[in-house]
Design a protein around this motif. Structure first.
Motif, PDB file in Angstrom:
ATOM      1  N   LEU A 133       6.213-115.258  54.703  1.00 49.77           N
ATOM      2  CA  LEU A 133       6.224-113.927  54.099  1.00 49.77           C
ATOM      3  C   LEU A 133       5.856-113.989  52.618  1.00 49.77           C
ATOM      4  CD1 LEU A 133       7.119-110.923  54.757  1.00 49.77           C
ATOM      5  CD2 LEU A 133       9.352-111.572  53.848  1.00 49.77           C
ATOM      6  N   MET A 134       4.970-113.081  52.199  1.00 51.27           N
ATOM      7  CA  MET A 134       4.545-112.930  50.793  1.00 51.27           C
ATOM      8  C   MET A 134       3.724-114.114  50.275  1.00 51.27           C
ATOM      9  SD  MET A 134       5.851-109.943  49.971  1.00 51.27           S
ATOM     10  CE  MET A 134       5.917-109.815  48.191  1.00 51.27           C
ATOM     11  N   ASP A 135       3.252-114.949  51.155  1.00 52.65           N
ATOM     12  CA  ASP A 135       2.443-116.098  50.747  1.00 52.65           C
ATOM     13  C   ASP A 135       0.992-115.848  51.175  1.00 52.65           C
ATOM     14  OD1 ASP A 135       1.805-118.560  49.684  1.00 52.65           O
ATOM     15  OD2 ASP A 135       2.962-119.736  51.120  1.00 52.65           O
ATOM     16  N   THR A 136       0.145-116.843  51.040  1.00 53.15           N
ATOM     17  CA  THR A 136      -1.259-116.765  51.475  1.00 53.15           C
ATOM     18  C   THR A 136      -1.652-118.097  52.102  1.00 53.15           C
ATOM     19  OG1 THR A 136      -2.095-117.635  49.380  1.00 53.15           O
ATOM     20  CG2 THR A 136      -1.853-115.234  49.538  1.00 53.15           C
ATOM     21  N   GLY A 137      -2.806-118.118  52.747  1.00 51.50           N
ATOM     22  CA  GLY A 137      -3.328-119.380  53.265  1.00 51.50           C
ATOM     23  C   GLY A 137      -3.494-120.395  52.151  1.00 51.50           C
ATOM     24  N   ALA A 165      -2.239-113.375  55.982  1.00 47.50           N
ATOM     25  CA  ALA A 165      -1.786-112.170  56.688  1.00 47.50           C
ATOM     26  C   ALA A 165      -2.225-110.917  55.947  1.00 47.50           C
ATOM     27  CB  ALA A 165      -0.258-112.196  56.818  1.00 47.50           C
ATOM     28  N   PRO A 166      -2.279-109.787  56.652  1.00 41.21           N
ATOM     29  CA  PRO A 166      -2.604-108.529  55.977  1.00 41.21           C
ATOM     30  C   PRO A 166      -1.485-108.100  55.030  1.00 41.21           C
ATOM     31  CG  PRO A 166      -1.984-108.137  58.272  1.00 41.21           C
ATOM     32  CD  PRO A 166      -2.065-109.622  58.102  1.00 41.21           C
ATOM     33  N   SER A 167      -1.818-107.222  54.093  1.00 36.41           N
ATOM     34  CA  SER A 167      -0.809-106.669  53.176  1.00 36.41           C
ATOM     35  C   SER A 167      -0.251-105.378  53.776  1.00 36.41           C
ATOM     36  CB  SER A 167      -1.431-106.379  51.806  1.00 36.41           C
ATOM     37  OG  SER A 167      -1.781-107.590  51.179  1.00 36.41           O
ATOM     38  N   ILE A 168       1.081-105.350  53.921  1.00 34.51           N
ATOM     39  CA  ILE A 168       1.744-104.180  54.519  1.00 34.51           C
ATOM     40  C   ILE A 168       3.035-103.888  53.746  1.00 34.51           C
ATOM     41  CG2 ILE A 168       0.824-104.639  56.842  1.00 34.51           C
ATOM     42  CD1 ILE A 168       3.603-105.820  57.573  1.00 34.51           C
ATOM     43  N   PRO A 169       3.583-102.680  53.869  1.00 36.06           N
ATOM     44  CA  PRO A 169       4.895-102.417  53.269  1.00 36.06           C
ATOM     45  C   PRO A 169       5.969-103.241  53.991  1.00 36.06           C
ATOM     46  CG  PRO A 169       3.764-100.362  53.847  1.00 36.06           C
ATOM     47  CD  PRO A 169       3.015-101.478  54.499  1.00 36.06           C
ATOM     48  N   ILE A 170       6.852-103.879  53.216  1.00 37.81           N
ATOM     49  CA  ILE A 170       7.864-104.756  53.805  1.00 37.81           C
ATOM     50  C   ILE A 170       9.255-104.174  53.533  1.00 37.81           C
ATOM     51  CG2 ILE A 170       8.796-107.110  53.854  1.00 37.81           C
ATOM     52  CD1 ILE A 170       5.988-107.960  52.692  1.00 37.81           C
ATOM     53  N   SER A 171       9.972-103.884  54.603  1.00 39.11           N
ATOM     54  CA  SER A 171      11.248-103.174  54.476  1.00 39.11           C
ATOM     55  C   SER A 171      12.268-103.923  53.623  1.00 39.11           C
ATOM     56  CB  SER A 171      11.838-102.892  55.861  1.00 39.11           C
ATOM     57  OG  SER A 171      11.012-101.988  56.568  1.00 39.11           O
ATOM     58  N   ILE A 172      12.398-105.260  53.821  1.00 36.32           N
ATOM     59  CA  ILE A 172      13.421-105.990  53.046  1.00 36.32           C
ATOM     60  C   ILE A 172      13.035-106.120  51.575  1.00 36.32           C
ATOM     61  CG2 ILE A 172      14.452-107.308  54.940  1.00 36.32           C
ATOM     62  CD1 ILE A 172      12.831-109.746  53.906  1.00 36.32           C
ATOM     63  N   ASN A 173      11.779-105.776  51.235  1.00 31.40           N
ATOM     64  CA  ASN A 173      11.359-105.744  49.827  1.00 31.40           C
ATOM     65  C   ASN A 173      11.242-104.299  49.344  1.00 31.40           C
ATOM     66  OD1 ASN A 173      11.288-108.485  49.805  1.00 31.40           O
ATOM     67  ND2 ASN A 173       9.070-108.679  49.901  1.00 31.40           N
ATOM     68  N   GLY A 231      10.166-101.709  50.726  1.00 26.52           N
ATOM     69  CA  GLY A 231       8.916-101.023  51.063  1.00 26.52           C
ATOM     70  C   GLY A 231       7.727-101.440  50.229  1.00 26.52           C
ATOM     71  N   ASN A 232       7.934-102.377  49.285  1.00 29.29           N
ATOM     72  CA  ASN A 232       6.809-102.857  48.485  1.00 29.29           C
ATOM     73  C   ASN A 232       5.821-103.595  49.389  1.00 29.29           C
ATOM     74  OD1 ASN A 232       7.745-101.932  45.954  1.00 29.29           O
ATOM     75  ND2 ASN A 232       9.151-103.660  45.829  1.00 29.29           N
ATOM     76  N   VAL A 233       4.544-103.486  49.022  1.00 29.12           N
ATOM     77  CA  VAL A 233       3.483-104.086  49.832  1.00 29.12           C
ATOM     78  C   VAL A 233       3.360-105.580  49.540  1.00 29.12           C
ATOM     79  CG1 VAL A 233       0.975-104.097  50.234  1.00 29.12           C
ATOM     80  CG2 VAL A 233       2.205-101.928  50.075  1.00 29.12           C
ATOM     81  N   GLY A 234       3.207-106.360  50.594  1.00 30.28           N
ATOM     82  CA  GLY A 234       2.988-107.805  50.441  1.00 30.28           C
ATOM     83  C   GLY A 234       2.380-108.369  51.711  1.00 30.28           C
ATOM     84  N   THR A 235       1.946-109.616  51.660  1.00 34.28           N
ATOM     85  CA  THR A 235       1.356-110.234  52.846  1.00 34.28           C
ATOM     86  C   THR A 235       2.440-110.548  53.870  1.00 34.28           C
ATOM     87  OG1 THR A 235       1.475-112.360  51.699  1.00 34.28           O
ATOM     88  CG2 THR A 235      -0.659-111.240  51.707  1.00 34.28           C
ATOM     89  N   ALA A 236       2.203-110.134  55.100  1.00 39.79           N
ATOM     90  CA  ALA A 236       3.184-110.361  56.165  1.00 39.79           C
ATOM     91  C   ALA A 236       2.491-110.261  57.518  1.00 39.79           C
ATOM     92  CB  ALA A 236       4.316-109.336  56.094  1.00 39.79           C
ATOM     93  N   TRP A 237       2.917-111.110  58.437  1.00 41.63           N
ATOM     94  CA  TRP A 237       2.391-111.060  59.811  1.00 41.63           C
ATOM     95  C   TRP A 237       3.021-109.902  60.582  1.00 41.63           C
ATOM     96  CZ3 TRP A 237      -1.802-113.725  60.013  1.00 41.63           C
ATOM     97  CH2 TRP A 237      -1.933-114.892  59.246  1.00 41.63           C
TER      98      TRP A 237
END
Length: 223
Positions: A23-27, A53-61, A63-69
């Motif tokens: 979560l929140m990382d990149t290749g 992974a694509p950037s999407i809103p992440i509930s545990i953050n 709702g901030n957008v970050g890379t997540a599968w």
């Protein structure tokens, strides 16, 4: 898939490892550890693919957008699941496998692996995919869906699967990793092992990476 890192083989390409970040990382974030694994030797025939992974809103953050599968509602087993995100990412990973097959690399010459959320995605995809890969390797991973054990394809139950988990992991609790492993064993997954890494938190260390190297060398030998 955008932001795809490819580490090309040094000799004739006969096998591939697809490795999924957390979560929140990149290749790119896994390029150095993978280079460390390669530097041990014996893997010159293998291409490594490190997608982002694509950037999407992440509930545990909040709702901030970050890379997540897939979206994460909570870091506890049994919390609400993002089934749409899981299925979408599984299709994207299967597309990477398909590309390799088109290039002459059979599914039985491909390993799927990942860290944390990438480990969860490895298990989710590898056990359900129409492509039976050579092995699954999960670092600090977990089952991202309580229904996954019941969805494992019978023909995929004997895929070699190794789950590593740090005993001091404060992000993905060690017990969650262990419970995930046991949930697969209960439905007849036979070729799996769970390896505790003593005193390791939510990260990877040299000891663990050396074992990952050895697994890759074992399941994707040079031909």
């Amino acid at each position: 898939m955008s932001n795809l890192i490819e580490i090309k083989p040094k000799s004739s390409h006969t096998a591939t490892v697809i490795f999924l970040h957390g979560l929140m990382d990149t290749g790119k974030g896994w390029e150095t550890p993978i280079q460390m694994i390669k530097s041990i030797g014996g893997l010159d025939h293998i291409k490594f693919i490190l997608p982002t992974a694509p950037s999407i809103p992440i509930s545990i953050n909040h709702g901030n957008v970050g890379t997540a599968w897939f979206n994460v509602m909570s870091l506890n087993p049994g919390s609400q699941e993002d089934s749409i995100g899981l299925e979408k990412s599984m299709k994207q990973i299967e597309q990477l496998i398909e590309e390799e097959i088109k290039n002459g690399i059979g599914a039985d010459r491909i390993i799927l692996g990942g860290f944390s959320q990438g480990g969860a995605m490895t298990l989710f995809t590898g056990y359900q995919s129409k492509y039976k890969v050579a092995a699954l390797i999960s670092l600090s991973g977990f089952s991202p869906s309580l229904s996954l054990p019941s969805k494992i394809k019978p023909e995929n139950k004997d895929i070699p699967c190794t789950m590593f988990h740090g005993t001091d992991d404060k992000v993905v609790n060690f017990k969650w990793g262990e419970l995930s492993f046991k949930s697969f064993s209960k439905v007849g997954v036979t070729n799996n092992q769970f390896i505790p890494i003593q005193n390791l938190g939510h990260s990877a260390n040299e000891f663990e990476l050396k074992q990952v190297h050895d697994l890759i060398e074992k399941y994707l030998p040079n031909k």
